[in-house]
Design a protein around this motif. Sequence first.
Motif, PDB file in Angstrom:
ATOM      1  N   MET A 132       1.170  -0.937  -0.064  1.00 36.89           N
ATOM      2  CA  MET A 132      -0.039  -0.141   0.061  1.00 36.89           C
ATOM      3  C   MET A 132       0.930   1.267   0.027  1.00 36.89           C
ATOM      4  O   MET A 132       1.938   1.458   0.742  1.00 36.89           O
ATOM      5  CB  MET A 132      -1.029   0.013   1.305  1.00 36.89           C
ATOM      6  CG  MET A 132      -1.890   0.999   1.234  1.00 36.89           C
ATOM      7  SD  MET A 132      -3.348   0.868   2.682  1.00 36.89           S
ATOM      8  CE  MET A 132      -2.097   1.355   3.960  1.00 36.89           C
ATOM      9  N   ILE A 133       0.755   2.169  -0.961  1.00 37.87           N
ATOM     10  CA  ILE A 133       1.426   3.647  -1.134  1.00 37.87           C
ATOM     11  C   ILE A 133       0.236   4.508  -1.213  1.00 37.87           C
ATOM     12  O   ILE A 133      -0.553   4.495  -1.541  1.00 37.87           O
ATOM     13  CB  ILE A 133       2.442   3.498  -2.449  1.00 37.87           C
ATOM     14  CG1 ILE A 133       1.556   3.209  -3.670  1.00 37.87           C
ATOM     15  CG2 ILE A 133       3.370   2.280  -2.162  1.00 37.87           C
ATOM     16  CD1 ILE A 133       2.439   3.230  -4.906  1.00 37.87           C
ATOM     17  N   ARG A 134       1.083   5.811  -0.748  1.00 42.14           N
ATOM     18  CA  ARG A 134       0.153   6.883  -0.909  1.00 42.14           C
ATOM     19  C   ARG A 134       0.431   7.848  -2.160  1.00 42.14           C
ATOM     20  O   ARG A 134       1.688   7.989  -2.541  1.00 42.14           O
ATOM     21  CB  ARG A 134       0.389   7.793   0.389  1.00 42.14           C
ATOM     22  CG  ARG A 134      -0.037   7.281   1.651  1.00 42.14           C
ATOM     23  CD  ARG A 134       0.275   7.920   2.808  1.00 42.14           C
ATOM     24  NE  ARG A 134       0.236   9.553   2.693  1.00 42.14           N
ATOM     25  CZ  ARG A 134       0.419  10.283   4.021  1.00 42.14           C
ATOM     26  NH1 ARG A 134       0.815  10.009   4.840  1.00 42.14           N
ATOM     27  NH2 ARG A 134      -0.044  11.665   3.792  1.00 42.14           N
ATOM     28  N   SER A 135      -0.392   8.204  -2.871  1.00 48.07           N
ATOM     29  CA  SER A 135      -0.402   8.831  -4.184  1.00 48.07           C
ATOM     30  C   SER A 135       0.761  10.087  -3.960  1.00 48.07           C
ATOM     31  O   SER A 135       1.273  10.531  -4.726  1.00 48.07           O
ATOM     32  CB  SER A 135      -1.611   9.188  -4.763  1.00 48.07           C
ATOM     33  OG  SER A 135      -2.457  10.293  -3.842  1.00 48.07           O
ATOM     34  N   SER A 136       0.392  10.905  -2.748  1.00 50.18           N
ATOM     35  CA  SER A 136       0.916  12.184  -2.521  1.00 50.18           C
ATOM     36  C   SER A 136       2.705  11.610  -2.368  1.00 50.18           C
ATOM     37  O   SER A 136       3.614  12.815  -2.392  1.00 50.18           O
ATOM     38  CB  SER A 136       0.591  12.575  -1.267  1.00 50.18           C
ATOM     39  OG  SER A 136       0.950  11.938   0.003  1.00 50.18           O
ATOM     40  N   GLU A 137       3.173  10.493  -1.977  1.00 48.32           N
ATOM     41  CA  GLU A 137       4.532  10.409  -2.085  1.00 48.32           C
ATOM     42  C   GLU A 137       5.185   9.733  -3.457  1.00 48.32           C
ATOM     43  O   GLU A 137       6.120   9.452  -3.283  1.00 48.32           O
ATOM     44  CB  GLU A 137       4.773   9.188  -0.801  1.00 48.32           C
ATOM     45  CG  GLU A 137       4.259   9.726   0.414  1.00 48.32           C
ATOM     46  CD  GLU A 137       4.477   8.657   1.319  1.00 48.32           C
ATOM     47  OE1 GLU A 137       4.195   7.356   1.352  1.00 48.32           O
ATOM     48  OE2 GLU A 137       4.193   9.255   2.775  1.00 48.32           O
ATOM     49  N   MET A 138       4.320   9.502  -4.318  1.00 45.54           N
ATOM     50  CA  MET A 138       4.711   9.272  -5.678  1.00 45.54           C
ATOM     51  C   MET A 138       5.310  10.384  -6.516  1.00 45.54           C
ATOM     52  O   MET A 138       4.707  11.373  -6.331  1.00 45.54           O
ATOM     53  CB  MET A 138       3.653   8.427  -6.261  1.00 45.54           C
ATOM     54  CG  MET A 138       2.905   7.347  -5.540  1.00 45.54           C
ATOM     55  SD  MET A 138       1.796   6.591  -6.613  1.00 45.54           S
ATOM     56  CE  MET A 138       2.576   5.900  -8.183  1.00 45.54           C
ATOM     57  N   SER A 139       6.376   9.988  -7.188  1.00 42.92           N
ATOM     58  CA  SER A 139       6.868  10.968  -8.036  1.00 42.92           C
ATOM     59  C   SER A 139       6.465  10.765  -9.318  1.00 42.92           C
ATOM     60  O   SER A 139       6.109   9.753  -9.846  1.00 42.92           O
ATOM     61  CB  SER A 139       8.596  10.941  -8.108  1.00 42.92           C
ATOM     62  OG  SER A 139       8.771   9.562  -8.499  1.00 42.92           O
ATOM     63  N   GLY A 140       6.375  12.250 -10.170  1.00 46.13           N
ATOM     64  CA  GLY A 140       5.898  11.842 -11.499  1.00 46.13           C
ATOM     65  C   GLY A 140       4.444  11.711 -11.876  1.00 46.13           C
ATOM     66  O   GLY A 140       4.094  11.448 -13.048  1.00 46.13           O
ATOM     67  N   VAL A 141       3.539  11.748 -11.125  1.00 44.11           N
ATOM     68  CA  VAL A 141       2.192  11.759 -11.049  1.00 44.11           C
ATOM     69  C   VAL A 141       1.650  13.283 -11.228  1.00 44.11           C
ATOM     70  O   VAL A 141       1.854  14.117 -10.738  1.00 44.11           O
ATOM     71  CB  VAL A 141       1.542  11.024  -9.822  1.00 44.11           C
ATOM     72  CG1 VAL A 141      -0.110  11.052 -10.024  1.00 44.11           C
ATOM     73  CG2 VAL A 141       1.904   9.689  -9.662  1.00 44.11           C
ATOM     74  N   TYR A 142       0.589  13.163 -12.297  1.00 40.02           N
ATOM     75  CA  TYR A 142       0.261  14.547 -12.570  1.00 40.02           C
ATOM     76  C   TYR A 142      -1.291  14.295 -12.872  1.00 40.02           C
ATOM     77  O   TYR A 142      -1.739  13.428 -13.123  1.00 40.02           O
ATOM     78  CB  TYR A 142       0.935  15.147 -13.810  1.00 40.02           C
ATOM     79  CG  TYR A 142       0.941  14.372 -14.987  1.00 40.02           C
ATOM     80  CD1 TYR A 142      -0.160  14.573 -15.974  1.00 40.02           C
ATOM     81  CD2 TYR A 142       1.737  13.176 -15.039  1.00 40.02           C
ATOM     82  CE1 TYR A 142      -0.119  13.551 -17.025  1.00 40.02           C
ATOM     83  CE2 TYR A 142       1.813  12.476 -16.423  1.00 40.02           C
ATOM     84  CZ  TYR A 142       0.913  12.710 -17.182  1.00 40.02           C
ATOM     85  OH  TYR A 142       0.881  12.084 -18.419  1.00 40.02           O
ATOM     86  N   GLY A 143      -1.848  15.667 -13.319  1.00 43.66           N
ATOM     87  CA  GLY A 143      -3.154  15.747 -13.749  1.00 43.66           C
ATOM     88  C   GLY A 143      -4.174  15.529 -12.532  1.00 43.66           C
ATOM     89  O   GLY A 143      -4.172  15.617 -11.265  1.00 43.66           O
TER      90      GLY A 143
END
Length: 227
Positions: A132-143
């Motif tokens: 389980m991961i948090r979207s706020s801690e992912m890099s390169g995510v946009y939109g």
Amino acid sequence: MIVGIHQPNYIPWFGFFHKMLSSDIFVILDDVLCSNKEERRNVIKGSNGMISLAIPILNKKAQIKDIEMNNQLDWKHRHIYTLQGCYQKADYWESLSPSFIDIYQHSGNKLIDFNLALIELIREHLDIKTPMIRSSEMSGVYGEKNTKIISICKSLGAEIYLSGSGAKSYMNEEAFEDNHIKVVYQHFNHPVYPQRWGTFIHNLSIVDLLFNCGPNAKQYLEKQIIV
């Protein structure tokens, strides 16, 4: 690679953990605006039927990861008292409740931290091993909206995006297909399990299952995995 994505609800319902169990990676979507409802509200069952538990918050117009709970109000004690009133005679209240109560009593001010602490505890009791991961801690995510979901899926190398069935009416499946991602809708048939207080009620918080069924709870989710 199956990716499931969901906002971090308060003591979530069955479908949340069914989606988690059905995914290879489960993403907590915490960098979107708070809906002002699902992230902080759920229902349990008492002697007179459904009881709603709602967390009061301070900053409603903010991303989920930044929402603060209004701890000046005595809501934590009220929620513990209500849970106890509903489940203290359930088979597994005595063994499971101390770990839940500890989170209520020692959580800070952030809604995300409180909800995730409960989610981690629940998935431990359900023996769910999905990363389980948090979207706020992912890099390169946009939109936003579909674009954001596609970006998350691509970042994780997803072949399948496991979507809630309620999104079917507005999902832009072509956009996913253009990015070589297949959209599969979650098929969840709510199980019937031993439940206190008369006529069975569907779609309650998962804690209703846990306090009534304890270590047998996971089997009611395992039987339902259909992807």
